[in-house]
Design a protein around this motif. Structure first.
Motif, PDB file in Angstrom:
ATOM      1  N   VAL A  75       0.848  -1.180   0.000  1.00 53.90           N
ATOM      2  CA  VAL A  75       0.000   0.000   0.000  1.00 53.90           C
ATOM      3  C   VAL A  75       0.888   1.235   0.000  1.00 53.90           C
ATOM      4  CG1 VAL A  75      -1.817   1.260   1.220  1.00 53.90           C
ATOM      5  CG2 VAL A  75      -1.786  -1.247   1.264  1.00 53.90           C
ATOM      6  N   PHE A  84      -5.170   0.680   9.387  1.00 53.41           N
ATOM      7  CA  PHE A  84      -3.889   0.044   9.074  1.00 53.41           C
ATOM      8  C   PHE A  84      -3.860  -1.388   9.611  1.00 53.41           C
ATOM      9  CE2 PHE A  84      -2.657   4.594   9.204  1.00 53.41           C
ATOM     10  CZ  PHE A  84      -2.100   4.691   7.934  1.00 53.41           C
ATOM     11  N   GLU A 113      -0.273  -6.197   5.692  1.00 53.50           N
ATOM     12  CA  GLU A 113       0.094  -5.355   4.562  1.00 53.50           C
ATOM     13  C   GLU A 113       1.421  -4.641   4.823  1.00 53.50           C
ATOM     14  OE1 GLU A 113      -4.251  -3.913   2.859  1.00 53.50           O
ATOM     15  OE2 GLU A 113      -3.341  -2.760   4.493  1.00 53.50           O
ATOM     16  N   TYR A 154       3.538  -1.008   3.943  1.00 50.54           N
ATOM     17  CA  TYR A 154       3.168   0.367   3.623  1.00 50.54           C
ATOM     18  C   TYR A 154       4.401   1.176   3.213  1.00 50.54           C
ATOM     19  CZ  TYR A 154      -1.137  -0.903   6.030  1.00 50.54           C
ATOM     20  OH  TYR A 154      -2.299  -1.530   6.406  1.00 50.54           O
ATOM     21  N   GLY A 197       4.976   2.699   8.089  1.00 50.80           N
ATOM     22  CA  GLY A 197       5.637   2.318   6.851  1.00 50.80           C
ATOM     23  C   GLY A 197       6.964   3.005   6.654  1.00 50.80           C
TER      24      GLY A 197
END
Length: 530
Positions: free
Chosen positions: A5, A101, A106, A108, A134
């Protein structure tokens, strides 16, 4: 691979272009970051304001045409003033708190190429603080490539330890700071070196009070000043270093010295006085022997630490002072709290960063480098360089590092010893005879200190009374006298002497109990308080 992402602002200038095929002839960062073969973007979280809705949709459509697998998630954030740091940071912080989040599922990246400079700085700060979980992503046109190319990209990991050259520089800077705190002395005691490493980290990363514990002469005052100078070098303080030995503050004058007074507040107050706390504004205040302060002064110090405000003597308006505090003590403050001689709330406030400095006798391997340091200090002070010959140095160090060397005054004893030997060596060389004389002098000094308690009995009591005392009673009475002489009142001495037994009684009168004990030997408080 986990979904990737990317979070970033729509570039109202860099991303904008004329409609039509010509737009593909220029580099557009938000579109370009989805065109890399080695950077698969699964979701692009596009931040933009209401006035740029049309452009945002246009860019989203172009992203879909070059990277159909990339989902564009548009978020509207409106700023009244996009150059107002406080507003931009606050609204981005609100966004991070509301966005779902999921760092476990995921990865980032935070794109900092687009947006105003203020927005880019805020994204950086929020990433550094882990509100944005991230790494930072930078993109740019690739030099020498067609303008229609996706450009180049680079990920910046904020874990600086991953960057060898930066990590090496940080290590060097940290080593310089710890050496600075040690006055450049190449100390060899592992425990002390670890202690200084911890103090260096606290000094440059915290403004909370620091408590330095240790025996008299262990170097608390010098270390406090070096902490101040280190902070000043790093632009963390700009005011002065203000030092006071709290043992010298007695009675009503203590309040005036610390907190200042107004003209006419008491007899002799002919003019206003700022006080030490006010003088230390924007600087550092070192309260050495803080355990000697009275309970009233302790209460006001606590408020000054927490609220940066205090009331000068005789004033009806508070004063303010924003100072950083270092406190020093040779007492066990935890025990003083249990004995009622030190406020538990103040001790709790000071006890966040507590460091116990060892005495010289516990750091005998550091005597050799400190010997050189003291010779350098003598040369600076007196303008004459004095050194040892090899035999004299070996002889002195053999004694200084042996169990026979008590070092009761710690580094003060060592400094005085070096000064004496250097002074008695007018030709600039300390020889074996000078060392032998100094060793004898130190031995006599330490024997004299050990006899101080015996001398107290001889001074206060008739010889016949002393001779009639059992050895046990002599030791006990000498201890009682020593406690009385460092206490402010009969009650204070009583609380210290009878702290444990007092907890086992329903009621107590420590002052009366101590008064009766002294009377057994024909002594009273007035003799000991002088």
């Amino acid at each position: 691979m986990r979904p990737l992402v990317v979070i970033g602002f729509l570039g109202s200038t860099l991303d904008a272009s004329k409609y039509g095929p010509s737009r593909w002839n220029r580099w557009r960062p938000s579109v370009g970051l989805t065109m890399h073969e080695d950077l698969r973007v699964d979701r692009f979280v596009m931040l933009h304001g209401t006035p740029h809705r049309s452009l945002a949709q246009y860019i989203a459509d172009d992203i879909a045409s070059v990277s159909p697998e990339t989902m564009v998630d548009r978020h509207v954030i409106d700023f009244r003033d996009p150059w107002d740091f406080e507003e931009v940071y606050g609204k981005l912080l609100d966004f991070t708190r509301g966005y779902p989040f999921d760092p476990d599922a995921e990865d980032y990246l935070v794109h900092i190429t687009t947006g105003t400079h203020v927005a880019q700085i805020c994204l950086f700060l929020l990433s550094e603080a882990r509100y944005l979980p991230g790494r930072l992503l930078q993109t740019q046109p690739q030099r020498g490539a067609p303008t229609s190319a996706p450009g180049s990209w680079n990920v910046i990991d904020l874990d600086l330890s991953r960057y060898d050259s930066i990590a090496t520089r940080f290590a060097a800077v940290s080593a310089e700071s710890t050496s600075f705190l040690k006055s450049g002395i190449d100390t060899r005691n592992d425990k002390f070196n670890r202690l200084i490493d911890e103090i260096e980290q606290v000094a440059v990363r915290s403004t909370a009070p620091v408590l330095l514990m240790g025996p008299t002469g262990a170097g608390k005052s010098q270390l406090a000043r070096r902490i101040y100078e280190l902070k000043r070098l790093k632009h963390q303080v700009k005011g002065p270093f203000v030092e006071v030995n709290c043992a010298t503050l007695k009675g009503d004058s203590a309040m005036s010295a610390l907190f200042g007074h107004r003209k006419g507040a008491f007899t002799g107050a002919a003019a206003d006085r700022l006080g030490l706390l006010r003088t230390a504004d924007t600087g550092m205040l070192f309260l050495d022997e803080i355990g000697e302060l009275g309970l009233d002064e302790q209460a006001m110090i606590l408020r000054a630490i927490e609220d940066k405000r205090f009331l000068p003597v005789g004033a009806d308006k508070e004063s303010a002072s924003d100072f950083q505090l270092i406190a020093g003590t040779n007492r066990d403050l935890g025990r003083a709290v249990s004995e009622g001689r030190f406020r538990d709330d103040l001790f709790a406030r000071l006890n966040l960063w507590t460091f116990a400095l060892p005495g010289l006798a516990d750091r005998r391997e550091d005597i050799a480098p400190n010997l050189d340091y003291e010779l350098d200090r003598f040369a600076e002070r007196e303008g004459a360089r004095v050194t040892f010959n090899k035999e004299a140095r070996d002889r002195y160090l053999a004694f200084a590092t042996s169990p026979a060397a008590l070092w009761q005054g710690n580094f003060r004893d060592l400094a005085a010893s070096v000064t004496r030997m250097a002074t008695f060596s007018p030709k600039g060389r300390i020889d074996a005879d000078t060392v032998d004389a100094e060793i004898g002098r130190l031995a006599r000094l330490w024997r004299a200190d050990g006899a101080a308690q015996r001398d107290a009995l001889d001074t206060l009591l008739e010889p016949a009374v002393v001779e009639a005392l059992d050895p046990f009673d002599r030791v006990q009475l000498a201890h009682v006298i020593a406690v009385c002489r460092r206490s402010r009142s009969l009650s204070d001495a009583g609380r210290s002497l009878f702290a444990m037994s007092r907890t086992r009684r329903a009621s107590s009168n420590d002052a009366d109990r101590l008064r009766k004990y002294l009377a057994r030997f024909g002594l009273d408080w007035s003799q000991l308080a002088d």
